[in-house]
Design an enzyme around this catalytic site. Sequence first.
Site, PDB file in Angstrom:
ATOM      1  N   HIS A  50       0.818  -1.218   0.000  1.00  0.00           N
ATOM      2  CA  HIS A  50       0.000   0.000   0.000  1.00  0.00           C
ATOM      3  C   HIS A  50       0.847   1.262   0.000  1.00  0.00           C
ATOM      4  CE1 HIS A  50       0.326  -0.067   4.547  1.00  0.00           C
ATOM      5  NE2 HIS A  50       0.385   1.244   4.349  1.00  0.00           N
TER       6      HIS A  50
ATOM      7  N   ASP B 274       0.237  -7.579   1.394  1.00  0.00           N
ATOM      8  CA  ASP B 274       0.613  -6.175   1.569  1.00  0.00           C
ATOM      9  C   ASP B 274       2.118  -5.995   1.702  1.00  0.00           C
ATOM     10  OD1 ASP B 274       0.451  -3.488   1.705  1.00  0.00           O
ATOM     11  OD2 ASP B 274      -0.638  -3.373   3.601  1.00  0.00           O
TER      12      ASP B 274
ATOM     13  N   GLY C   7       2.836   6.971   7.790  1.00  0.00           N
ATOM     14  CA  GLY C   7       4.223   7.117   7.362  1.00  0.00           C
ATOM     15  C   GLY C   7       5.125   6.043   7.945  1.00  0.00           C
ATOM     16  N   ASN C   8       4.714   5.433   9.074  1.00  0.00           N
ATOM     17  CA  ASN C   8       5.467   4.308   9.644  1.00  0.00           C
ATOM     18  C   ASN C   8       5.320   3.054   8.790  1.00  0.00           C
ATOM     19  OD1 ASN C   8       5.225   5.378  12.957  1.00  0.00           O
ATOM     20  ND2 ASN C   8       7.088   4.467  12.143  1.00  0.00           N
ATOM     21  N   SER C   9       4.261   2.975   7.985  1.00  0.00           N
ATOM     22  CA  SER C   9       4.007   1.773   7.184  1.00  0.00           C
ATOM     23  C   SER C   9       5.236   1.399   6.359  1.00  0.00           C
ATOM     24  CB  SER C   9       2.823   2.013   6.239  1.00  0.00           C
ATOM     25  OG  SER C   9       1.635   2.205   6.953  1.00  0.00           O
TER      26      SER C   9
END
Length: 353
Positions: free
Chosen positions: A91, A122, A203-205
């Site tokens: 994502h 993902d 933003g940590n993703s």
Amino acid sequence: MKPSRMRRSLLLPLSASVCAVALVGGCAGGGSDSSSSSTTQAAPMAASDLQDDYQKVIKDVLPSVVQIDAADSLGSGVVYDDKGHIVTNAHVVGDEKNFKVTTATSKEPLAAKLVSAYPDQDLAVIKLDNPPSGLKAAKFGDSTKAEVGQIVLAMGSPLGLSSSVTQGIVSATGRTVSEGRSGGGTGATIANMVQTSAAINPGNSGGALVNLDGEVIGIPTLAATDPDMGDSAAPGIGFAIPSSMVTTVAGQIVKDGKVTDSGRAALDITGRTVLGDDYKPAGVAVVEAKNGGAADKAGLKAGDIITRLGDDEITTITSLSEALAADKPGDKVKVAYVRDGAEKSADVTLGEM
């Protein structure tokens, strides 16, 4: 034992830019107690040792965590090898093919291209066009050894604040969580996720969840939300894809350019959620059973309504995906279904997604 399931979870939306950051100072007060000199001496020493551990891990691992700019979104990534491969969330990359990557030591963003994305888990791998010398690959640990109460650090670029670190513990293991599709989510159902209290923000993703041995044990991906509270984030409930799955998927993409062995079970059907007489979800209708697939071989056909898979009640497509996430290709499960108003069952040998 099958992994437990979370009823409510939603993909963290990504942040393309930081509009404002508020810094709030706190204070604490209290009296001192000199009645036990051993206690007052031991506590600072223990705190100092733990602080040293934190700082050593951050120094070792942070150079392997990068920021990824995907035009309309911002996320994080982890250096997979010294050849410039970086693993992140599917994502995060979305439909983009080209990216700008900022490493902990680079003065300017570096160009990178998509190798392959695997939305069903993902995960994705991108590759730097010109990997800089000294690029440091992260060390991936064994996520099956993660234990509740274990201290972990989350590293990434929350809200565009690169090289940020938050701290927490492993809150639970073996979670099966389904992403939403809003905010760019893939809709994936992911098994065996690591739940953590470490703050995971937009933003940590794609970043790193790290233990105090300096090993990446997960890729932060999701934060829980509560629909009853306007889908606001539930503080301290985040989820990371386990490193065992990360290395399996990334290893195949690096070697073959795609995922060749998902290890994920499938019924080989196209289905949709159906409602009962009370207008509540009541099962999954088989729209199509793939010719020669698992369901077809067991005698299921279009029009059948699946109501149970093994011990799990099936009411929606999501509940079916979550039930399958706990199984493996080749497993034999009993499927209960309704055909023309009659209840039936079949033993199905699961295929592979």
